[in-house]
Scaffold this motif. Structure first.
Motif, PDB file in Angstrom:
ATOM      1  N   ARG A 208       7.928  53.251  29.612  1.00 17.21           N
ATOM      2  CA  ARG A 208       7.065  52.091  29.844  1.00 17.21           C
ATOM      3  C   ARG A 208       7.492  50.914  28.962  1.00 17.21           C
ATOM      4  O   ARG A 208       7.487  49.769  29.405  1.00 17.21           O
ATOM      5  N   SER A 209       7.885  51.207  27.719  1.00 11.65           N
ATOM      6  CA  SER A 209       8.351  50.112  26.847  1.00 11.65           C
ATOM      7  C   SER A 209       9.518  49.381  27.487  1.00 11.65           C
ATOM      8  O   SER A 209       9.563  48.155  27.481  1.00 11.65           O
ATOM      9  N   VAL A 210      10.483  50.119  28.021  1.00 12.73           N
ATOM     10  CA  VAL A 210      11.656  49.444  28.576  1.00 12.73           C
ATOM     11  C   VAL A 210      11.319  48.765  29.907  1.00 12.73           C
ATOM     12  O   VAL A 210      11.863  47.711  30.224  1.00 12.73           O
ATOM     13  N   ASN A 211      10.401  49.347  30.650  1.00 17.33           N
ATOM     14  CA  ASN A 211      10.037  48.742  31.932  1.00 17.33           C
ATOM     15  C   ASN A 211       9.331  47.404  31.806  1.00 17.33           C
ATOM     16  O   ASN A 211       9.361  46.604  32.731  1.00 17.33           O
ATOM     17  N   VAL A 212       8.635  47.190  30.698  1.00 13.81           N
ATOM     18  CA  VAL A 212       7.948  45.904  30.538  1.00 13.81           C
ATOM     19  C   VAL A 212       8.624  45.044  29.479  1.00 13.81           C
ATOM     20  O   VAL A 212       8.034  44.093  28.969  1.00 13.81           O
ATOM     21  N   ALA A 213       9.890  45.356  29.189  1.00  8.75           N
ATOM     22  CA  ALA A 213      10.605  44.639  28.120  1.00  8.75           C
ATOM     23  C   ALA A 213      10.682  43.142  28.399  1.00  8.75           C
ATOM     24  O   ALA A 213      10.702  42.340  27.477  1.00  8.75           O
ATOM     25  N   ALA A 214      10.731  42.747  29.670  1.00  7.54           N
ATOM     26  CA  ALA A 214      10.818  41.317  29.987  1.00  7.54           C
ATOM     27  C   ALA A 214       9.465  40.749  30.394  1.00  7.54           C
ATOM     28  O   ALA A 214       9.384  39.635  30.925  1.00  7.54           O
ATOM     29  N   GLY A 215       8.404  41.507  30.142  1.00  5.96           N
ATOM     30  CA  GLY A 215       7.058  41.005  30.409  1.00  5.96           C
ATOM     31  C   GLY A 215       6.874  40.591  31.854  1.00  5.96           C
ATOM     32  O   GLY A 215       7.306  41.287  32.771  1.00  5.96           O
ATOM     33  N   VAL A 216       6.252  39.443  32.056  1.00  5.70           N
ATOM     34  CA  VAL A 216       5.939  38.981  33.420  1.00  5.70           C
ATOM     35  C   VAL A 216       6.979  37.977  33.910  1.00  5.70           C
ATOM     36  O   VAL A 216       6.700  37.162  34.779  1.00  5.70           O
TER      37      VAL A 216
ATOM     38  N   LYS B 115      10.831  36.482  35.186  1.00  2.00           N
ATOM     39  CA  LYS B 115      11.964  36.729  36.063  1.00  2.00           C
ATOM     40  C   LYS B 115      13.219  36.275  35.330  1.00  2.00           C
ATOM     41  O   LYS B 115      13.372  35.084  35.047  1.00  2.00           O
ATOM     42  N   ILE B 116      14.058  37.220  35.014  1.00  7.87           N
ATOM     43  CA  ILE B 116      15.274  36.879  34.275  1.00  7.87           C
ATOM     44  C   ILE B 116      16.445  37.539  35.002  1.00  7.87           C
ATOM     45  O   ILE B 116      16.422  38.739  35.272  1.00  7.87           O
ATOM     46  N   GLU B 117      17.432  36.727  35.327  1.00  8.37           N
ATOM     47  CA  GLU B 117      18.459  37.200  36.245  1.00  8.37           C
ATOM     48  C   GLU B 117      19.351  38.290  35.673  1.00  8.37           C
ATOM     49  O   GLU B 117      19.681  39.251  36.342  1.00  8.37           O
ATOM     50  N   HIS B 118      19.733  38.107  34.421  1.00 11.04           N
ATOM     51  CA  HIS B 118      20.663  39.072  33.833  1.00 11.04           C
ATOM     52  C   HIS B 118      19.979  39.779  32.671  1.00 11.04           C
ATOM     53  O   HIS B 118      19.497  39.131  31.750  1.00 11.04           O
ATOM     54  N   LEU B 119      19.981  41.074  32.756  1.00 12.85           N
ATOM     55  CA  LEU B 119      19.189  41.831  31.785  1.00 12.85           C
ATOM     56  C   LEU B 119      19.949  43.055  31.307  1.00 12.85           C
ATOM     57  O   LEU B 119      20.622  43.732  32.087  1.00 12.85           O
ATOM     58  N   ASP B 120      19.792  43.340  30.037  1.00 17.08           N
ATOM     59  CA  ASP B 120      20.337  44.590  29.508  1.00 17.08           C
ATOM     60  C   ASP B 120      19.283  45.152  28.563  1.00 17.08           C
ATOM     61  O   ASP B 120      18.982  44.546  27.528  1.00 17.08           O
ATOM     62  N   VAL B 121      18.699  46.253  28.944  1.00 16.17           N
ATOM     63  CA  VAL B 121      17.624  46.813  28.131  1.00 16.17           C
ATOM     64  C   VAL B 121      17.993  48.228  27.710  1.00 16.17           C
ATOM     65  O   VAL B 121      18.311  49.081  28.546  1.00 16.17           O
ATOM     66  N   ASP B 122      17.975  48.421  26.406  1.00 10.76           N
ATOM     67  CA  ASP B 122      18.314  49.723  25.861  1.00 10.76           C
ATOM     68  C   ASP B 122      17.140  50.199  25.022  1.00 10.76           C
ATOM     69  O   ASP B 122      16.647  49.471  24.174  1.00 10.76           O
ATOM     70  N   GLY B 123      16.668  51.408  25.291  1.00 16.61           N
ATOM     71  CA  GLY B 123      15.533  51.926  24.534  1.00 16.61           C
ATOM     72  C   GLY B 123      15.821  53.299  23.973  1.00 16.61           C
ATOM     73  O   GLY B 123      16.394  54.147  24.653  1.00 16.61           O
TER      74      GLY B 123
ATOM     75  N   ASP C 145      12.262  40.776  42.600  1.00 17.74           N
ATOM     76  CA  ASP C 145      12.663  42.101  42.127  1.00 17.74           C
ATOM     77  C   ASP C 145      12.018  42.389  40.780  1.00 17.74           C
ATOM     78  O   ASP C 145      11.844  41.493  39.964  1.00 17.74           O
ATOM     79  N   THR C 146      11.708  43.651  40.552  1.00 17.38           N
ATOM     80  CA  THR C 146      11.309  44.056  39.204  1.00 17.38           C
ATOM     81  C   THR C 146      12.585  44.270  38.399  1.00 17.38           C
ATOM     82  O   THR C 146      13.686  44.264  38.955  1.00 17.38           O
ATOM     83  N   VAL C 147      12.428  44.513  37.115  1.00 18.97           N
ATOM     84  CA  VAL C 147      13.608  44.680  36.262  1.00 18.97           C
ATOM     85  C   VAL C 147      14.463  45.869  36.685  1.00 18.97           C
ATOM     86  O   VAL C 147      15.659  45.901  36.445  1.00 18.97           O
ATOM     87  N   THR C 148      13.848  46.845  37.321  1.00 18.39           N
ATOM     88  CA  THR C 148      14.610  48.033  37.686  1.00 18.39           C
ATOM     89  C   THR C 148      14.985  48.029  39.174  1.00 18.39           C
ATOM     90  O   THR C 148      15.296  49.074  39.741  1.00 18.39           O
ATOM     91  N   GLY C 149      14.970  46.859  39.787  1.00 21.75           N
ATOM     92  CA  GLY C 149      15.381  46.790  41.189  1.00 21.75           C
ATOM     93  C   GLY C 149      14.308  47.267  42.158  1.00 21.75           C
ATOM     94  O   GLY C 149      14.593  47.506  43.328  1.00 21.75           O
ATOM     95  N   GLY C 150      13.083  47.396  41.672  1.00 22.43           N
ATOM     96  CA  GLY C 150      11.965  47.580  42.585  1.00 22.43           C
ATOM     97  C   GLY C 150      11.495  46.198  43.029  1.00 22.43           C
ATOM     98  O   GLY C 150      12.203  45.208  42.836  1.00 22.43           O
ATOM     99  N   LYS C 151      10.305  46.154  43.626  1.00 20.50           N
ATOM    100  CA  LYS C 151       9.791  44.856  44.076  1.00 20.50           C
ATOM    101  C   LYS C 151       8.345  44.667  43.665  1.00 20.50           C
ATOM    102  O   LYS C 151       7.585  45.629  43.576  1.00 20.50           O
ATOM    103  N   PHE C 152       7.992  43.411  43.429  1.00 21.10           N
ATOM    104  CA  PHE C 152       6.572  43.089  43.319  1.00 21.10           C
ATOM    105  C   PHE C 152       6.070  42.923  44.743  1.00 21.10           C
ATOM    106  O   PHE C 152       6.152  41.842  45.321  1.00 21.10           O
TER     107      PHE C 152
ATOM    108  N   ASP D 257      11.221  51.394  42.386  1.00 23.52           N
ATOM    109  CA  ASP D 257       9.872  50.961  42.028  1.00 23.52           C
ATOM    110  C   ASP D 257       9.328  51.901  40.959  1.00 23.52           C
ATOM    111  O   ASP D 257       9.040  53.063  41.233  1.00 23.52           O
ATOM    112  N   ALA D 258       9.179  51.373  39.750  1.00 23.84           N
ATOM    113  CA  ALA D 258       8.677  52.214  38.661  1.00 23.84           C
ATOM    114  C   ALA D 258       7.187  52.498  38.842  1.00 23.84           C
ATOM    115  O   ALA D 258       6.690  53.523  38.386  1.00 23.84           O
ATOM    116  N   TYR D 259       6.465  51.590  39.499  1.00 23.19           N
ATOM    117  CA  TYR D 259       5.022  51.737  39.679  1.00 23.19           C
ATOM    118  C   TYR D 259       4.638  51.295  41.088  1.00 23.19           C
ATOM    119  O   TYR D 259       5.262  50.396  41.644  1.00 23.19           O
TER     120      TYR D 259
END
Ligand code: FES
Ligand code: FES
Lengths: 702, 155
Positions: free
Chosen positions: A303-311, A313-321, A375-382, A554-556
């Motif tokens: 969950r920490s990594v899934n909400v790392a970019a909050g609300v 939209k950021i095109e390029h992301l690298d999240v490591d947890g 898109d969500t950060v993990t390639g799901g969708k809102f 879709d994480a959720y």
């Protein structure tokens, strides 16, 4: 039909109000024994010898060797029920002693001698190397984006422990029925079937021979998700050995020292901005302190990594947890479940970036917020409507945020300075990924009796959040029955199917939907005066499939949304703050009960502000230092102001009557809104929470 | 052997005088409404009225109530005042997990006896020794206020 949101008196109001509710501490069984633990006094070591005093008749001691299987199942099974060869944190249980007189049991514990060979201990997150869990995902081309950036900003945030501080400490009563070879467990818990499965495994009993009953529970906030399984196994082992019921009842200091808490964390962020001040890329490196055993840490980390970019939209992301192992008390579930750390960091980062580029925090946020279809950060969708503009409009109307923000941005002089802070946040409702579908497969049964009363059979619990009331309202509304005709007793695993635990803001949205569907079935075949039953099983909504290895999809199934505003005055001499106003606007789909939901918002927001401001807990040499309400301060009535709270109606088709998850969301925005307000008042950036007066003053001095 | 008045009736405790009043109430007299939240005088879950004053029973030795009058929720819940509080706490949503509630009710009663029409700040102060982790307090404050408004003549 009457609007379902219209408040009713809670189903359990009179019982609780009158002091007649039976909590675990009120349970009395014939011949019940009292118990106390022998615990590790060191952070890490080998147990060389345990010498017990002579136990008087009627007293027993149990340890790992008494168990069929000493592995506690909490996602994985590294944690022993009792330490046998090695201790890995201060307070780890080695033995449980039980007997008729508590004072004697305690004396016997003190007289038990444990000899250790001390081993090197890893006590802080910074020293830790062993990983309990690791997740990583990428989106776009982060390197290229950073290479093109007009500006790169980096910042490290830290967050501390947070203790659930449920008013009722952990407790469990176990009763062994020797004749039928069956274990009965009664306790304060959120997940009856977690406890049942743990006891089955540890004692080597089958499904028929373990029964778990939830007592009225005095708050949980996640703290009674995983932890009760441990004490249930310990109490059950003692009850079996003693041939008498055994009660485990923590005292507050013990509870605060040895039970799971919110993970302390360190979050390093790097943001790349283009010439128009837009964040084009973000790197987040998140590290959670798991404590001595992995337990739920991996799931929390998801969950920490899934909400790392909050609300945003950021095109390029690298999240490591990473969640790392230390020789400290294991951390676990707490309302928000890994979200509050990331949301605090991301929201603070947004404020700091806005200041850097000379924009207001609000305008800078508005440039970046996600919308339906993104898109969500993990390639799901809102998939559903994202009501951020509505939330902002409402909170602006209620709090006059922008006007006050502009006023407090003017130079301030004198001892008292004012500030106002805003936070935006989201909560993914239900379990991360495909657990509902692949593991839980929840089931709910409605049983109608000849007198046309209807009983809800589900394993979800009311721990104060009002589930008995909201579940009952759903059934009453579908069947058009008065609320008194609906019964919703505390779960007893001998009677209720497994509809999963009460965690992850899933009970109302996921299980409540099953309750609604079962009620519709019952209604379709309704025959007055006849005993009938209706069953509903979980059906997964259409989503982008989740792949845990790739961390994509879709994480959720749905998201709840919120905005908080905090206005305060800071005393530059003492570093103390005084709240002037607190506002919250939330989208939780359709509100099932206005008063119940208001209670969630009031309580959650205060826990969030407490997390950001005053709730300080640290470990020194591996031992929790603030282990009482004298030292670990939670807000009192004097620390609050009247809040202004509103809800946006945003119907969610897969939730009962349109409802989404609500319990955790309300905690997420308090800390970042609070710190943002202090930052404006003080004219400084504060990347570490809790932001205590000492910390405010220390920064002032610089 | 120690005499005091418990919920309006004379009673005698057989426990040693240094026993915690909370244990006397819960274990000897089976009164389970007072709860132990901390055992150190910090949370108010164990609060009872002693001669009308709000005391934390977990840090009160039995000897200190000798000859005094102790009131727990059990001795209060059949009164008209209680019934009004029950209604107002219900309407305001002031009870969530309920563990702090028995102490809160006693704190509210102690306040309203002294001040039948308290200001909001006075209510805050009166319940400031009672921790509640669920409600954020505002709904409890609203409930006490509602009771004060509706309770003409009761207090
Ligand atoms: S139990 Fe007495 S004050 Fe907390
Ligand atoms: S209602 Fe749970 S502590 Fe007050």
């Amino acid at each position: 039909m009457e609007d379902i949101s219209k408040a009713v008196e809670r189903k359990d109001h009179r019982l609780k109000m009158s002091g007649r509710a039976e909590y675990t501490c009120d349970k009395r069984l014939e011949g019940m024994l009292y118990s106390a633990f022998v615990r590790s006094e060191i952070a890490h070591g080998r147990i060389l010898d345990i010498t017990l005093p002579d136990l008087p008749a009627g007293y027993v001691a149990v340890g790992g060797h008494d168990l069929y299987d000493n592995h506690l199942p909490v996602v994985t099974d590294e944690q022993p029920v009792f330490a046998v060869d090695e201790v890995c944190f201060v307070g780890e249980a080695i033995l449980l002693l039980a007997g008729p007189d508590l004072a004697t049991v305690r004396r016997l514990c003190r007289e038990t001698k444990v000899t250790y060979e001390e081993l090197p201990a890893v006590l802080t997150l910074d020293e830790a190397t062993e990983m309990a869990a690791h997740y990583h995902y990428r989106k776009g081309d982060v390197e290229a984006a950073f290479a093109q950036a007009a500006q790169v900003v980096e910042e490290t945030f830290t967050t501390g422990y947070q203790e659930q501080a449920y008013l009722e400490v952990q407790g469990m009563v176990a009763q062994w029925d020797a004749e039928n070879g069956k274990m009965h467990v009664f306790g304060s818990l959120q997940a009856p079937y977690y406890v049942k499965n743990a006891v089955m495994r540890v004692l080597g009993l089958d499904d028929e021979h373990v029964r778990v009953v939830q007592q009225v529970t005095g708050g949980g906030f996640g703290g009674k998700e995983d932890y009760p399984s441990l004490i249930a196994c310990q109490a059950a082992a003692a009850a079996k050995k003693a041939g008498a019921p055994v009660r485990v009842a923590y005292d507050r200091r013990e509870d605060m020292t040895v039970t799971t808490k919110r993970h302390p964390s360190r979050l390093h962020y790097a943001a790349a901005l283009d010439a128009q001040h837009r964040i084009i890329a973000l790197k987040a490196d998140i590290c959670l302190d798991a404590g001595a055993y992995p337990g739920l840490s991996g799931v929390v980390l998801q969950r920490s990594v899934n909400v790392a970019a909050g609300v945003y939209k950021i095109e390029h992301l690298d999240v490591d947890g990473r969640a790392v192992i230390t020789h400290t008390v294991p951390n676990g579930a707490f309302r928000g479940f890994g979200g509050p750390q990331s949301i605090f960091a991301m929201e603070s980062l947004m404020n700091h970036l806005a200041a850097k580029v000379g924009m207001t925090p609000l305008a800078f946020r508005q440039m970046h917020v996600v919308q339906q279809g993104d898109d969500t950060v993990t390639g799901g969708k809102f998939h559903q409507y994202v009501p951020i503009p509505d939330l902002l409009a409402k909170v602006e109307e209620m709090s006059a945020y922008s006007r006050k923000y502009a006023a407090y941005s003017q130079p301030q002089t004198g001892r008292y300075r004012r500030g106002i802070g805003l936070s935006l946040f989201l909560h993914g409702c239900g379990f991360t990924g495909s657990a509902e579908k692949d593991i839980l497969r929840a089931r709910v049964i409605l049983r109608k009796y000849a007198d046309d009363t209807v009983e809800i059979l589900a394993s979800n619990v009311d721990i104060g959040q009002g589930l008995k009331t909201t579940f009952s309202k759903i059934v009453a509304a579908v069947l058009d029955l008065p609320l008194e005709r609906i019964i919703c007793p505390n779960p007893d695993t001998d009677r209720v199917p497994d509809s999963g635990p009460t965690v992850a803001s899933r009970s109302l949205m996921i299980v409540g939907k099953l309750v609604e569907r079962a009620a519709r079935k019952l209604k379709a075949g309704w025959e007055s005066g006849k005993e009938q039953e209706a069953v509903a099983d979980y059906e997964a909504p259409e989503l982008i499939p989740w792949d845990m290895d790739k961390f994509s999809g879709d994480a959720y199934p749905a998201y709840s949304w919120g905005v908080n505003v905090v206005e305060l005055e800071e005393d530059r001499l003492t570093g103390m703050t005084k709240l002037l106003g607190v506002w919250g606007v939330f989208d939780v789909g359709k509100v099932i009960d206005n008063t119940v939901m208001l209670g969630q918002a009031e309580g959650g927001m205060l826990q969030g502000i407490g997390y950001g401001s005053m709730e300080k807990m640290e470990a020194a040499a591996g031992k929790i230092r603030q282990n009482s309400f004298t030292d670990y301060m939670i807000p009192t009535a004097m620390d609050t102001v009247p809040n202004q709270i509103a809800f946006i109606d945003n119907y969610y088709a897969d939730g009962p009557f349109g409802a989404k998850g609500a319990g955790e969301l309300t905690l997420l925005g308090g800390a970042p809104a609070y710190t943002a307000a202090v930052e404006q008042a003080a004219g400084k950036a504060y990347p570490n929470i809790p932001l205590t007066p000492e910390r405010i003053l220390a920064a002032e001095a610089k | 052997m120690l005499d005091f008045i418990l919920n309006g009736k004379k009673c005698t405790s057989q426990l040693p005088p240094q026993s915690r009043l909370l244990d006397v109430l819960r274990e000897e007299f089976g009164l389970h409404a007072p709860k132990e939240g901390c055992g150190e005088g910090e949370c108010g879950a164990c609060a009872v009225l002693v001669d009308g004053m709000l005391w934390n029973s977990c840090i009160t030795p039995l000897a200190n109530v000798q000859g005094k009058s102790v009131l727990t929720l059990e001795g209060f819940r059949d009164t008209e005042k209680y019934k009004l509080l029950e209604q107002c706490f219900g309407e305001a949503g002031a009870v969530q997990c309920g563990f702090c509630t028995p102490g809160m009710i006693m704190a509210a009663e102690a306040l309203l006896r002294q001040k039948p029409h308290p200001q909001e700040a006075e209510i805050r102060e009166a319940i400031s020794g009672n921790l509640c982790r669920c409600t954020g307090y505002n709904m409890i404050i609203a409930a006490v206020r509602m009771a004060a408004e509706r309770g003409a003549g009761l207090w």
